[in-house]
Design an enzyme around this catalytic site. Structure first.
Site, PDB file in Angstrom:
ATOM      1  N   GLU A 124       0.853  -1.183   0.000  1.00  0.00           N
ATOM      2  CA  GLU A 124       0.000   0.000   0.000  1.00  0.00           C
ATOM      3  C   GLU A 124       0.893   1.238   0.000  1.00  0.00           C
ATOM      4  OE1 GLU A 124      -2.791   0.395   3.240  1.00  0.00           O
ATOM      5  OE2 GLU A 124      -3.619   2.215   2.389  1.00  0.00           O
ATOM      6  N   GLY A 264       3.484   2.369  10.858  1.00  0.00           N
ATOM      7  CA  GLY A 264       3.303   1.563  12.063  1.00  0.00           C
ATOM      8  C   GLY A 264       3.080   0.101  11.721  1.00  0.00           C
ATOM      9  N   ALA A 265       2.180  -0.160  10.794  1.00  0.00           N
ATOM     10  CA  ALA A 265       1.849  -1.540  10.449  1.00  0.00           C
ATOM     11  C   ALA A 265       0.989  -1.557   9.198  1.00  0.00           C
ATOM     12  CB  ALA A 265       1.086  -2.197  11.591  1.00  0.00           C
ATOM     13  N   MET A 266       0.717  -2.771   8.706  1.00  0.00           N
ATOM     14  CA  MET A 266      -0.026  -2.895   7.453  1.00  0.00           C
ATOM     15  C   MET A 266      -0.974  -4.086   7.515  1.00  0.00           C
ATOM     16  SD  MET A 266      -0.649  -1.767   4.455  1.00  0.00           S
ATOM     17  CE  MET A 266      -1.914  -2.567   3.487  1.00  0.00           C
ATOM     18  N   GLU A 267      -2.212  -3.829   7.096  1.00  0.00           N
ATOM     19  CA  GLU A 267      -3.308  -4.777   7.282  1.00  0.00           C
ATOM     20  C   GLU A 267      -3.440  -5.840   6.201  1.00  0.00           C
ATOM     21  OE1 GLU A 267      -3.666  -1.453   6.488  1.00  0.00           O
ATOM     22  OE2 GLU A 267      -5.336  -1.153   5.106  1.00  0.00           O
ATOM     23  N   HIS A 300      -6.306  -1.780  15.312  1.00  0.00           N
ATOM     24  CA  HIS A 300      -6.541  -1.031  14.076  1.00  0.00           C
ATOM     25  C   HIS A 300      -6.350  -1.935  12.851  1.00  0.00           C
ATOM     26  CE1 HIS A 300      -6.311   2.665  11.497  1.00  0.00           C
ATOM     27  NE2 HIS A 300      -5.572   1.862  10.750  1.00  0.00           N
ATOM     28  N   GLU A 301      -5.226  -2.631  12.799  1.00  0.00           N
ATOM     29  CA  GLU A 301      -4.961  -3.476  11.626  1.00  0.00           C
ATOM     30  C   GLU A 301      -5.971  -4.618  11.560  1.00  0.00           C
ATOM     31  OE1 GLU A 301      -3.057  -1.987   9.709  1.00  0.00           O
ATOM     32  OE2 GLU A 301      -2.107  -0.690  11.186  1.00  0.00           O
ATOM     33  N   HIS A 304      -9.270  -3.488  10.165  1.00  0.00           N
ATOM     34  CA  HIS A 304      -9.248  -3.288   8.715  1.00  0.00           C
ATOM     35  C   HIS A 304      -9.747  -4.520   7.962  1.00  0.00           C
ATOM     36  CE1 HIS A 304      -7.661   0.594   7.667  1.00  0.00           C
ATOM     37  NE2 HIS A 304      -6.477   0.436   8.235  1.00  0.00           N
ATOM     38  N   GLU A 323      -9.538   4.496   6.405  1.00  0.00           N
ATOM     39  CA  GLU A 323      -8.683   4.931   7.514  1.00  0.00           C
ATOM     40  C   GLU A 323      -9.444   5.713   8.584  1.00  0.00           C
ATOM     41  OE1 GLU A 323      -6.152   3.482   8.021  1.00  0.00           O
ATOM     42  OE2 GLU A 323      -5.422   2.789   6.076  1.00  0.00           O
TER      43      GLU A 323
HETATM   44  N1  B3K Z   1      -2.874   1.041   5.757  1.00  0.00           N
HETATM   45  C1  B3K Z   1      -1.522   1.232   6.208  1.00  0.00           C
HETATM   46  C2  B3K Z   1      -0.901   2.363   5.467  1.00  0.00           C
HETATM   47  C3  B3K Z   1       0.395   2.057   4.840  1.00  0.00           C
HETATM   48  C4  B3K Z   1       0.721   3.016   3.719  1.00  0.00           C
HETATM   49  C5  B3K Z   1       2.166   3.299   3.640  1.00  0.00           C
HETATM   50  N2  B3K Z   1       2.555   4.006   2.466  1.00  0.00           N
HETATM   51  C6  B3K Z   1      -1.450   1.438   7.674  1.00  0.00           C
HETATM   52  C7  B3K Z   1      -2.750   1.579   8.353  1.00  0.00           C
HETATM   53  O1  B3K Z   1      -3.380   2.612   8.306  1.00  0.00           O
HETATM   54  O2  B3K Z   1      -3.243   0.636   8.917  1.00  0.00           O
HETATM   55 ZN    ZN Z   2      -5.250   1.996   8.786  1.00  0.00          ZN
END
Ligand code: B3K
Ligand code: ZN
Length: 877
Positions: A124, A264-267, A300-301, A304, A323
């Site tokens: 993402e 922070g992290a990615m879902e 949060h993740e 998602h 978001e």
């Molecule tokens: N959806 C990711 C966003 C990462 C995008 C980095 N370019 C994080 C989050 O909002 O959970």
């Molecule tokens: Zn998010």
């Protein structure tokens, strides 16, 4: 480099072709990974026949290409810097490509890269195009089948989305695992991880009785740091079932911790990838704040999975759809499992400092922007936090029950689809029967609305007249603004009774705490049967993301601090009272007049200390002065030195007068109980540590001894870090140096603790801070390639050490620009984020303005990534 071109929301149209199923095979090598892709493609039903196939692809070396098994001739396709065009394709076909990429060269950390010898991905928003040629846009949703081939010794663990369906040995010490993800998804949710990882496992039984395996994958030395994340995950899964009726939909849910990560992290579906700082905790290495941050991000993740994955965004202009909603969901979760009032205070105080500043600066943009150059620059406080505030207003407008019906409707109707913000708000309108058309302006208008409120009590008629005027200042590209629909929660607190008075408006009785709706530029609300003179308590709970002005006297504010029934507004009254005193002192400092402490503030603090109260965390917040950044936000022209001097003066004056009270508070809240990241303990620790702040502000002998003892006791990182910060920030190097040395030696092996060690030093208010930053940039443990380290050292200095960053000789600005220029080549996403403090030059005196603009111009003269280009152009426009 040619000038990057913007993308416009108004140009949206569905893609000419869509992928329904995607088969990938990765043969992993650090310098030459081969990616084979077989895409099942078909013409989009809404698009004309005969269009060319246009695929996104960057930094790929094409090795082969075939359609329905037939290799293409050179003249049947064209390669560009950003993709691949096949001139003629059938209505429905298989496309096979093979490309080569070099994960080890990837310092941008988008696409497939190496972190500590471990392969991982970040797709993402548009990272997948650095992995293979694809329709890299969220409205193309396909099922994925992924085979990962790696070295059996170096990469014993091979992960991707979904469920593992096959594994086996291959010649030359290689092995493979095949993963299948049955849920159609856009490629930004694709993930792959390969490396020498260990797992901690648990399980969760969903509300319909399905068993889900939960795994957290980490490097071996971090196996003891996963308990809290696992417990948080299970709490989040339960909460989403109970609150939103949402159940998890695969048999396996994995989290992986990586050291090098931009966010922070990615879902990613079924395989969340986390910055190690957002998942690993241990009482000896992580503070209470870190424990709470981990809990919030894990949730949060996970959330998602529905708000983002099952229902995703049609295009990146809709980013806040997933978001804003997901931040709102994680905020409510954290409020439910911790102290709700403190969570709100923390969120709002952060919001009013950082999002207000963004909304007032040159990069201000609506929650749904209408154009962008680089979407990565739009993962902002406006899209996330203001987006969440707008969802919160919706929840409050329609009420929880209708909101939940609207959410069910949204998830049910759009499951498996890529949709828009209108689709979401439409469900809320349908479920509630409310007309939300004016409300939609919140999504298209940038800037923080300002409300001027005036109130008058009419003794003769027992009426209170409240006049509200709204105005949203011009922002770049939006000179004129229309009035917004602003829900304002309020009460009238009787000055005699100290209680909320019943509210009657136009003959309707509204109870004692009500929401009034400001929809025009100006409206007057006449409350009748108001039996005594009231002080209005306005914008309770921060019911709308606005700046509200009302001429409160200091007596009124002290009264609200003690009597308002709304906890949030009691806190806010204290902040307003402190701000009035600070304003006077800032003026005194500027005019070279002797500073005099307002006794009303001292008395209000004394009253707080005497009253105590049940919620220690709330008391700790109430005893905390507005931050320098927040104070700056409230000034027409920012004078960093005057703000610092004024705030320090207030802190010291309070400490001198209330020294014994603070000492007693500190003593009363010490505890040897085994550490637990639980709300009550956290509240007690913060109260104790706030007391210690005041004692250290005057370098009280007993305070110093207490800080040293707390540091040596080594009970938990919250207390150790707090003590170390106070010692390091004191004027006495004999306190700072030995403690820093001991801490640095003890934790040299732990990157997350070392990040804290870097941050603590560079926030020193003393004038040697900038030299320390330069010195620490040469430290063997510093690397520009690790985003956490860059943030800990350079980001923290530029954002949190205001007096030293804004040094009048411009050295702070120069340092930041030097780093941005270097990072522009290595990691454009981080470089573009780091520039933020320089973009705020309009807020400072002329000398600083010139220095800051000079550095922005120096950056502009470089060959820039689109990320940095977009920010710098806006800042200098
Ligand atoms: N959806 C990711 C966003 C990462 C995008 C980095 N370019 C994080 C989050 O909002 O959970
Ligand atoms: Zn998010």
């Amino acid at each position: 480099m040619s000038e990057p071109k913007p993308t416009y929301l108004s140009d949206y149209r569905p893609p000419a072709y869509r992928a329904t199923h995607t088969e990938l095979t990765f043969d992993l090598k650090p310098d030459a990974t081969r990616v084979k892709a077989r895409l099942h493609l078909e013409r989009h039903p809404e698009r004309e026949a005969g269009a060319a196939l246009e695929l996104d692809g960057e930094q790929l070396v094409l090795k082969s290409i075939a359609i329905d098994g037939q290799p293409l001739e050179q003249d049947e396709y064209a390669l560009t810097a950003t993709g691949l065009i096949v001139h003629r394709v059938p209505e429905r076909f298989l496309l096979d490509t093979e490309v080569e990429i070099a994960p080890q060269e990837n310092t941008a950390l988008e696409g497939l890269y190496l972190s500590n010898g471990m392969y991982c991905t970040q797709c993402e928003a548009e990272g997948f195009r650095r992995i293979t040629y694809y329709l890299d846009r969220p409205d193309v949703m396909a099922t994925f089948s992924t085979t990962v081939i790696g070295d059996a010794t170096r990469e014993p663990v091979l992960l991707s989305n979904g469920n593992p369906v096959e594994r086996g040995e291959l010649p030359s010490g290689r092995h493979f695992v095949t993963w299948e993800d049955p849920h159609p998804k856009p490629c930004y949710l694709f993930a792959l991880v390969a490396g020498d990882l260990q797992k901690v496992e648990d399980s969760f039984t969903t509300m319909s009785g399905r068993e889900v395996a939960l795994q957290i994958w980490v490097e071996e030395e971090n196996l003891d740091k996963t308990d809290h994340a696992m417990a948080s995950l299970k709490r989040a899964m339960t909460w989403d079932e109970e609150t939103y009726g949402r159940e998890y939909d695969l048999d396996l849910f994995m989290i992986v911790a990586v050291n090098d990560f931009n966010m922070g992290a990615m879902e990613n579906k079924g395989l969340n990838i986390f910055n190690s700082a957002a998942v690993l905790t241990h009482p000896h290495t992580a503070t209470d704040a870190a424990f709470q941050r981990v809990e919030g991000i894990v949730a949060h993740e996970y959330f998602h999975n529905w708000s983002g994955n099952r229902v995703t965004c049609r295009d990146w202009f809709q980013l806040s759809l997933k978001e804003g909603f997901t931040v709102f969901r994680d905020q409510c979760f954290s409020a439910d499992v911790n102290s709700a009032p403190v969570k709100r205070i923390e969120d709002v105080s952060f919001f009013r400092t950082a999002q207000f500043a963004e909304d007032a600066g040159p990069t201000a943009h609506p929650i749904r922007p209408d154009h962008y150059i680089e979407i990565t620059n739009f993962y902002t406080l406006t899209i996330y936090e203001k987006g969440a505030e707008v969802v919160r207003m919706l929840r409050n407008l329609v009420g929880w029950e209708a909101f939940r019906r609207g959410s069910d409707l949204y998830f049910g109707r759009f499951d498996g689809q890529a949709v828009t913000i209108e689709d979401f708000v439409g469900c809320m309108a349908e479920a509630s029967g409310l007309d939300l058309s004016q409300f939609m302006r919140w999504y298209s208008q940038a800037g923080t609305p300002e409300i001027d409120a005036h109130g008058e009590y009419d003794y003769a008629n027992a009426e209170y007249h409240l006049t509200l005027r709204q105005r949203t200042p011009a922002t770049p590209g939006q000179p004129e603004k229309k009035p917004l629909h602003i829900p304002l929660r309020m009460g009238l607190v009787g000055t005699k009774s100290g209680r909320d008075l019943p509210l009657t408006l136009n003959g309707d009785s509204l109870g004692s705490d009500a929401v009034i709706h400001l929809c025009e530029d100006e409206q007057t609300f006449i409350f009748t049967d108001v039996s005594e003179a009231p002080v209005p308590s306005l914008l309770r709970g921060f019911s709308a993301p606005v700046q509200l002005r009302f001429h409160y006297s200091r007596e009124d504010l002290a009264f609200l601090m003690a009597s308002d029934s709304d906890g949030f507004n009691r806190w806010d009254a204290g902040q307003r009272l402190a701000m009035l005193a600070l304003d006077d002192l800032i003026a005194a400092h500027r005019n070279g007049v002797e500073k005099v402490m307002d006794p009303r503030v001292v008395e209000a603090f004394r009253a707080l200390l005497e009253r105590g109260g049940d919620d220690k965390a709330v008391l700790a917040e109430m005893l905390t002065l507005p931050s320098e950044a927040y104070i700056a936000e409230q000034q027409p022209l920012v004078d960093v030195d005057a703000i610092h001097a004024a705030r320090t003066f207030v802190k010291q004056s309070l400490a001198v007068t209330l020294r014994d009270e603070f000492m007693a508070l500190f003593e009363a809240n010490r505890s040897d109980a085994p550490y637990a990241p639980e709300p009550e303990q956290i509240g007690q620790r913060s109260l104790k540590n706030v007391a210690l702040n005041y004692l250290m502000a005057i370098e009280d002998e007993q305070g110093i001894e207490s800080a040293q003892a707390q540091f040596r006791a080594d009970h938990n990182m919250t207390d150790v870090r707090h003590a170390l910060t106070l010692l390091t920030h004191s004027s006495r190097t004999d306190l700072a140096d030995p403690a820093l040395r001991a801490f640095g030696e003890k934790w040299a092996h732990d990157p997350l603790v070392m990040d804290q060690w870097f941050s603590i030093q560079v926030t020193r208010p003393q004038s040697d801070a900038l030299d320390r930053v330069r010195y620490l940039m040469d430290h063997p443990a510093f690397s520009l390639k690790n985003p956490n380290r860059v943030r800990a050292l350079v980001g923290t200095f530029a954002n949190q050490n205001r007096v030293n960053f804004h040094r009048i000789d411009g050295e702070g600005y120069r340092l930041l620009a030097d780093v941005v220029i270097e990072l522009n080549r290595l990691n454009p996403e981080i470089a573009a984020r780091l520039i933020t403090p320089l973009t705020r030059w309009q807020r400072f005196d002329e000398t600083r303005q010139d220095l800051m603009k000079g550095e922005l111009e120096r950056i502009r003269a470089e060959e820039l990534s689109p990320n940095v280009y977009e920010v710098v152009e806006k800042a200098l426009a």
